[in-house]
Motif scaffolding. Sequence first.
Motif, PDB file in Angstrom:
ATOM      1  N   SER A  91       0.586  -1.222   0.059  1.00 53.30           N
ATOM      2  CA  SER A  91      -0.095  -0.011   0.156  1.00 53.30           C
ATOM      3  C   SER A  91       0.896   1.416   0.149  1.00 53.30           C
ATOM      4  N   GLY A  92       2.397   1.164  -0.057  1.00 52.59           N
ATOM      5  CA  GLY A  92       2.928   2.350  -0.128  1.00 52.59           C
ATOM      6  C   GLY A  92       3.079   3.098   1.329  1.00 52.59           C
ATOM      7  N   GLY A  93       2.836   2.255   2.280  1.00 57.19           N
ATOM      8  CA  GLY A  93       2.969   2.903   3.690  1.00 57.19           C
ATOM      9  C   GLY A  93       1.588   3.139   4.523  1.00 57.19           C
ATOM     10  N   SER A  94       0.616   2.906   3.519  1.00 58.48           N
ATOM     11  CA  SER A  94      -0.561   3.683   4.159  1.00 58.48           C
ATOM     12  C   SER A  94      -1.352   2.410   5.039  1.00 58.48           C
ATOM     13  N   LEU A  95      -1.774   2.987   5.997  1.00 56.21           N
ATOM     14  CA  LEU A  95      -2.405   1.976   7.090  1.00 56.21           C
ATOM     15  C   LEU A  95      -3.714   1.726   6.572  1.00 56.21           C
ATOM     16  N   LYS A  96      -4.097   2.338   5.552  1.00 59.17           N
ATOM     17  CA  LYS A  96      -5.640   2.142   5.094  1.00 59.17           C
ATOM     18  C   LYS A  96      -5.659   0.629   4.451  1.00 59.17           C
ATOM     19  N   VAL A  97      -4.558  -0.186   4.154  1.00 57.50           N
ATOM     20  CA  VAL A  97      -4.485  -1.418   3.877  1.00 57.50           C
ATOM     21  C   VAL A  97      -5.470  -2.329   4.722  1.00 57.50           C
ATOM     22  N   PHE A  98      -5.384  -1.695   5.845  1.00 57.74           N
ATOM     23  CA  PHE A  98      -6.033  -2.700   6.926  1.00 57.74           C
ATOM     24  C   PHE A  98      -7.471  -2.448   7.087  1.00 57.74           C
ATOM     25  N   ALA A  99      -7.939  -1.614   6.027  1.00 58.17           N
ATOM     26  CA  ALA A  99      -9.440  -1.576   6.071  1.00 58.17           C
ATOM     27  C   ALA A  99      -9.859  -1.299   4.438  1.00 58.17           C
ATOM     28  N   ALA A 100      -9.010  -2.076   3.792  1.00 55.42           N
ATOM     29  CA  ALA A 100      -9.315  -2.154   2.441  1.00 55.42           C
ATOM     30  C   ALA A 100     -10.498  -2.809   2.080  1.00 55.42           C
ATOM     31  N   ASN A 101     -10.627  -4.131   2.366  1.00 48.57           N
ATOM     32  CA  ASN A 101     -11.998  -4.698   2.027  1.00 48.57           C
ATOM     33  C   ASN A 101     -12.568  -5.491   3.167  1.00 48.57           C
ATOM     34  N   GLY A 102     -13.858  -5.653   2.924  1.00 46.51           N
ATOM     35  CA  GLY A 102     -14.843  -6.365   3.823  1.00 46.51           C
ATOM     36  C   GLY A 102     -14.136  -7.296   4.947  1.00 46.51           C
ATOM     37  N   VAL A 145     -10.700  -7.861   5.736  1.00 45.07           N
ATOM     38  CA  VAL A 145      -9.769  -7.351   6.802  1.00 45.07           C
ATOM     39  C   VAL A 145     -10.348  -6.285   7.543  1.00 45.07           C
ATOM     40  N   THR A 146     -11.258  -5.581   7.117  1.00 46.50           N
ATOM     41  CA  THR A 146     -11.963  -4.657   8.020  1.00 46.50           C
ATOM     42  C   THR A 146     -12.651  -5.207   9.252  1.00 46.50           C
ATOM     43  N   THR A 147     -13.414  -6.442   8.856  1.00 51.51           N
ATOM     44  CA  THR A 147     -14.086  -7.165   9.767  1.00 51.51           C
ATOM     45  C   THR A 147     -13.159  -7.743  10.876  1.00 51.51           C
ATOM     46  N   LEU A 148     -12.135  -8.319  10.211  1.00 49.58           N
ATOM     47  CA  LEU A 148     -11.227  -8.794  11.331  1.00 49.58           C
ATOM     48  C   LEU A 148     -10.449  -7.911  12.385  1.00 49.58           C
ATOM     49  N   VAL A 149     -10.006  -6.743  11.566  1.00 51.75           N
ATOM     50  CA  VAL A 149      -9.642  -5.700  12.464  1.00 51.75           C
ATOM     51  C   VAL A 149     -10.546  -5.158  13.549  1.00 51.75           C
ATOM     52  N   GLY A 150     -11.667  -4.973  12.813  1.00 43.65           N
ATOM     53  CA  GLY A 150     -12.775  -4.512  13.878  1.00 43.65           C
ATOM     54  C   GLY A 150     -12.947  -5.540  14.740  1.00 43.65           C
TER      55      GLY A 150
END
Lengths: 507, 166
Positions: A458-469, A471-476
């Motif tokens: 992701s080029g260093g962006s933490l947004k990768v951990f909310a990129a799809n349903g 990974v977002t669910t898992l992190v949530g």
Amino acid sequence: MDDFSSLMAGFQVALSWHNVGFMVIGVVLGIIVGVLPGLGGPNGVAILLPLTFGMDPTSAIILLSSIYWGALFGGAITSILFNIPGEAWSVATTFDGYPMAVQGKAAEALTAAFTASFIGALSGVILITFVAPLVASFALRFGPAEFFAVFLLTFCSFIGMGRENRAKILASLCIGFLLAAVGLDSISGDLRMTFGSTELMRGFDFLVVVIGLFGVSEIMLTVEEGLVFKGKQAKIDLKVVLRTWAGLPRYWATLLRSAIVGMWMGVTPGGAIAASFMGYGLAKRFSRQPDSFGKGNIEGVLAPETAAHAAGTSALLPMLALGIPGSATAAVLLGGLLVWGLQPGPLLFVEQKQFVWGLIASMYLGNLAGLIIVLATVPLFAAIMRIPFSYVAPVILIVCAIGAYTISNSIFDIWLMLGFGLVGYVFKKLDYPLAPLVLALVLGDRAEDSFRQALLGSGGSLKVFAANGLVTTLVGLALFLLLWGPVMDGIGALRRRGRAVEAKAAE
Amino acid sequence: MSNVTKPDEPTRGLSRRPVEITTALLLIGLGLLVLYDSYGRGAGWDNGPQNGFFPARVGWIFLAASLFILVQSFRTENRVFVSYEQLGQVARVFAPLVLFVALIQPLGLYVAAGIFILVFMSIVATSRWWAVVLTAILVPLACFWVFELQFRVPLPKGPLEALLGY
């Protein structure tokens, strides 16, 4: 159906003569390890692991996992006959097991404990048989970000669900990660945190850490308590066994409830310790005579044993399917897989079919063998406990030293083991949990790799951990579990305060 | 083994609070050391995460947790952490153990193990002398048979083994 035929092929692998032999040896060694103070599941497996490097991986894992089953069984013997829990997860078994032994019902208590263990383990294995392949095939779609999210979930649930001080759990986890980071960095090839020492270039081997933390420190704690074993006698004959078995169906609800609690706590790394206490607590709550608990109620033996074994066995599910161990012993086994060149995780089910199904089949057989062996040999193992500690302690310490040395033929590792023994002693006395440390140490490199790969993508962006349903669910879910504990603590504190205020107003 | 203290006796020993505080301070020191090393090698982003990137982040979390533990540790109940008697017991195991590990390099593991058993069992002093000597001879022999002969794991050997041709 595909899985079923794989399982049958697995039984063929596990039922070969030499694998059955390893199973029996493993179970017997495991019971010894579980009975002796100062040794235990993780430590026993850690010491023997280097000796199996030359073996065929399937036979080796059968031997080592059988030690695990044996250790689970062994804990019950000391709890019931000596009121000394051989492992933390058998603490709850002492509450009713020892009173039963005092009343002369030791054989009944032991039979109940072993059978409950077997039922718990069996439910765990059935869960693994049917669920692990599904989880694995689901996880095949995971990328680095998803994997890191699963790691995060594991660690967060440790902190959120733990019974210990949360800051200490967190500190223990971090120490594990930092120890894992010492040495050669696998991506850049640079040295980290070695401070110029050549011995530290290899990094900290988790086996050395486990032997120190779980073996040496345990001996030191045992010595401190003065050590007088006062055991109850037990002879198990077939009549008692059959009579106890005949009475078991009455407790089906307790057994079922404990098995479910155990499976849940095993898969989410709540662990066998928490599971055994929860199983006990629930049995007491739902009992018609809650007052009889703690005075020798057979349900008080059945519930914690079923839950602990269901949890201990289910802890292997995430290890096999995702490469994330649910317990300290599972972490040691996972380390073994890596040493044998097997990549634990979803691909294992595709690439090493024979290995995985051989292992799963051996779980059924190993537990059955364990049940028969413990029932037949209780007096023998109870006799081991009567050997004076001044003989047992030096032998255990020598074996620990040999175990630490054989990992990489280095005397420095024995010194490290001593150091970690001291650390373990202080940490245990100060209620720092050790299992998170070991888990983080084993998983550290893999967690870091997936973290870095995800960020690279992701080029260093933490947004990768909310990129799809997914990974977002898992992190949530991870964050939810992390916050669950503190929030519940807060609510509890508010309620208590509210009650205190009410009581004051009523005065 | 006979000195089991009764629970109602007041015991003298190390209090818990100073041990908690010392441990927390050591952890803080460890955290600072990690951060020093990580930032020294680069903990930032250079076409990708540098190799101190991950340890530095864990280091910060660790430092925060340790500081929190330090604050908590001032509020711990100040009961006895370990009595001097217990500390003595632990030292009676630990001192021979250190001796054992120190002797492995010059004497080899088997001889060191024999000496360890002799010293340990004499200190604990619950067995007859011949039982002690017998254990000190038999246990290393058994280890040799299991590890060297059965599993073919070479353990550190010293002058005695060289004399015997191993």
